[in-house]
Each structure stands twice: as C-alpha cells, then as structure tokens.
Design an enzyme around this catalytic site. Structure first.
Site, PDB file in Angstrom:
ATOM      1  N   ASP A   1      25.365  55.514  21.876  1.00 24.72           N
ATOM      2  CA  ASP A   1      25.775  55.941  23.220  1.00 24.72           C
ATOM      3  C   ASP A   1      26.676  54.869  23.828  1.00 24.72           C
ATOM      4  OD1 ASP A   1      24.414  58.117  25.460  1.00 24.72           O
ATOM      5  OD2 ASP A   1      25.586  56.429  26.230  1.00 24.72           O
ATOM      6  N   ILE A   2      27.716  55.317  24.511  1.00 25.07           N
ATOM      7  CA  ILE A   2      28.691  54.402  25.103  1.00 25.07           C
ATOM      8  C   ILE A   2      28.092  53.602  26.265  1.00 25.07           C
ATOM      9  CG2 ILE A   2      29.722  55.940  26.858  1.00 25.07           C
ATOM     10  CD1 ILE A   2      32.476  55.096  25.689  1.00 25.07           C
TER      11      ILE A   2
ATOM     12  N   ASN B   1      18.971  67.106  27.220  1.00 19.45           N
ATOM     13  CA  ASN B   1      19.162  67.690  28.542  1.00 19.45           C
ATOM     14  C   ASN B   1      19.850  69.036  28.405  1.00 19.45           C
ATOM     15  OD1 ASN B   1      18.145  65.431  30.054  1.00 19.45           O
ATOM     16  ND2 ASN B   1      20.007  64.324  29.499  1.00 19.45           N
TER      17      ASN B   1
ATOM     18  N   VAL C   1      27.446  66.274  28.945  1.00 19.35           N
ATOM     19  CA  VAL C   1      28.317  66.660  27.831  1.00 19.35           C
ATOM     20  C   VAL C   1      27.757  67.959  27.253  1.00 19.35           C
ATOM     21  CG1 VAL C   1      29.266  66.032  25.587  1.00 19.35           C
ATOM     22  CG2 VAL C   1      28.920  64.260  27.330  1.00 19.35           C
TER      23      VAL C   1
ATOM     24  N   HIS D   1      23.014  67.697  22.026  1.00 24.23           N
ATOM     25  CA  HIS D   1      22.756  66.370  21.459  1.00 24.23           C
ATOM     26  C   HIS D   1      21.351  65.939  21.833  1.00 24.23           C
ATOM     27  CE1 HIS D   1      24.559  65.875  25.454  1.00 24.23           C
ATOM     28  NE2 HIS D   1      23.790  64.814  25.593  1.00 24.23           N
TER      29      HIS D   1
ATOM     30  N   HIS E   1      19.160  62.382  22.389  1.00 25.66           N
ATOM     31  CA  HIS E   1      19.185  60.932  22.537  1.00 25.66           C
ATOM     32  C   HIS E   1      17.966  60.366  21.800  1.00 25.66           C
ATOM     33  CE1 HIS E   1      21.757  60.993  26.384  1.00 25.66           C
ATOM     34  NE2 HIS E   1      21.371  62.250  26.291  1.00 25.66           N
TER      35      HIS E   1
HETATM   36  P1  AMP Z   1      23.720  63.974  28.690  1.00 26.92           P
HETATM   37  O1  AMP Z   1      23.581  63.558  30.123  1.00 26.92           O
HETATM   38  O2  AMP Z   1      22.414  64.254  28.052  1.00 26.92           O
HETATM   39  O3  AMP Z   1      24.734  65.085  28.542  1.00 26.92           O
HETATM   40  O4  AMP Z   1      24.261  62.686  27.928  1.00 26.92           O
HETATM   41  C1  AMP Z   1      25.580  62.449  27.573  1.00 26.92           C
HETATM   42  C2  AMP Z   1      25.638  61.033  27.014  1.00 26.92           C
HETATM   43  O5  AMP Z   1      26.863  60.872  26.348  1.00 26.92           O
HETATM   44  C3  AMP Z   1      25.546  59.921  28.058  1.00 26.92           C
HETATM   45  O6  AMP Z   1      24.426  59.099  27.764  1.00 26.92           O
HETATM   46  C4  AMP Z   1      26.872  59.186  27.907  1.00 26.92           C
HETATM   47  O7  AMP Z   1      26.746  57.786  28.082  1.00 26.92           O
HETATM   48  C5  AMP Z   1      27.276  59.537  26.486  1.00 26.92           C
HETATM   49  N1  AMP Z   1      28.700  59.503  26.196  1.00 26.92           N
HETATM   50  C6  AMP Z   1      29.708  60.067  26.893  1.00 26.92           C
HETATM   51  N2  AMP Z   1      30.875  59.856  26.280  1.00 26.92           N
HETATM   52  C7  AMP Z   1      30.604  59.149  25.144  1.00 26.92           C
HETATM   53  C8  AMP Z   1      31.402  58.648  24.081  1.00 26.92           C
HETATM   54  N3  AMP Z   1      32.729  58.788  24.053  1.00 26.92           N
HETATM   55  N4  AMP Z   1      30.779  57.952  23.087  1.00 26.92           N
HETATM   56  C9  AMP Z   1      29.445  57.786  23.113  1.00 26.92           C
HETATM   57  N5  AMP Z   1      28.642  58.251  24.084  1.00 26.92           N
HETATM   58  C10 AMP Z   1      29.216  58.927  25.096  1.00 26.92           C
END
Ligand code: AMP
Length: 124
Positions: free
Chosen positions: A33-34, A91, A100, A104, A106
C-alpha cells in the site's frame, strides 16, 4: 455501478503505472500500500474486473475465489505474519469508505493492531 476500467488498480494491473510488487500469480497481483497503516500493509487484487467484495462474491468463478484466498494465505506466510497474527480488511461501498473501486483485500500486520475499528468512538 459499472466497473471503471480506468481505476488505479486496473491501471496497475495493465502495467500502465508502477507498483511495489510483493507477489503475483495467474489469479492475483499483490503490492505494498502506498500509505501503509502497519509495518506490513499489502493489497491483494484479483486480475478480474470486480468492483468490490460484493461484486466478486456474486460473479467470480469458484476457481478465482479459491485462487484469490489461497494467495492471501501464501502472502501472509511469506511476510512472516502467520505466527504473530494479521488482519484482513476489505471495504465495500460508501459506508466502508471504499476509495478504489476494484476489489482488494488489505493484509495488515507486523505489530499489535488494536481493536477492530480503532479510532471509532461509538457504534451509532
Ligand atoms: P480502500 O479504501 O479500501 O479502497 O483502499 C484503497 C487503498 O489503496 C488505500 O489504502 C490507498 O493507500 C491505496 N492506494 C491508492 N493508490 C495506490 C497506489 N498507486 N499504490 C498502492 N496503493 C495505493
């Protein structure tokens, strides 16, 4: 809600933008995760176009589901989390603050993670 083919994880899957890859196989891509919320914070993404868990659970084939969850277990073990423990979060939708819109999970671990919804003050 239709699947947005330009969501950031779709673009990562297509190789259009980079990621910090942890693992991949025919079913999943996993990357760090970024904005990590724990010492280990890996996102596991199925290769198929699913908006969220809700969509995946309804439309994915049994083989995709099996491959997806087997990969999660493998990654957690690779990261040395099996003994100390880890948390899986996914989520779906607005109330869960999904940001996103490609399914996915986590994987979080590497330290004690506290209560289920740390930071929340009530269940209202
Ligand atoms: P969610 O709130 O469950 O949709 O989580 C989306 C996750 O994606 C968040 O924890 C972000 O930090 C992560 N994220 C967004 N863009 C990127 C990226 N380019 N590379 C890695 N993680 C990302």
């Amino acid at each position: 809600m239709t699947y947005d083919t330009n969501n950031i994880f779709a673009r990562i899957l297509r190789g259009e933008i980079p990621c910090d890859k942890v693992y991949e196989d025919s079913h999943v891509l996993a990357f760090n995760d970024i904005a990590p919320a724990a010492p280990v914070h890996v996102l596991v993404v199925p290769r198929g176009a699913y908006r969220s868990f809700d969509d995946f659970a309804q439309r994915a084939k049994a083989e995709e589901m099996q491959g997806f969850f087997a990969a999660i277990q493998k990654i957690a073990a690779m990261k040395g989390l099996a003994e100390g423990g880890y948390r899986l979060i996914t989520n779906h939708g607005a109330d869960a603050s999904q940001t996103v819109h490609h399914f996915h999970v986590h994987i979080l671990g590497g330290r004690p993670l506290g209560g289920l919804l740390a930071g929340d003050v009530s269940a209202r």
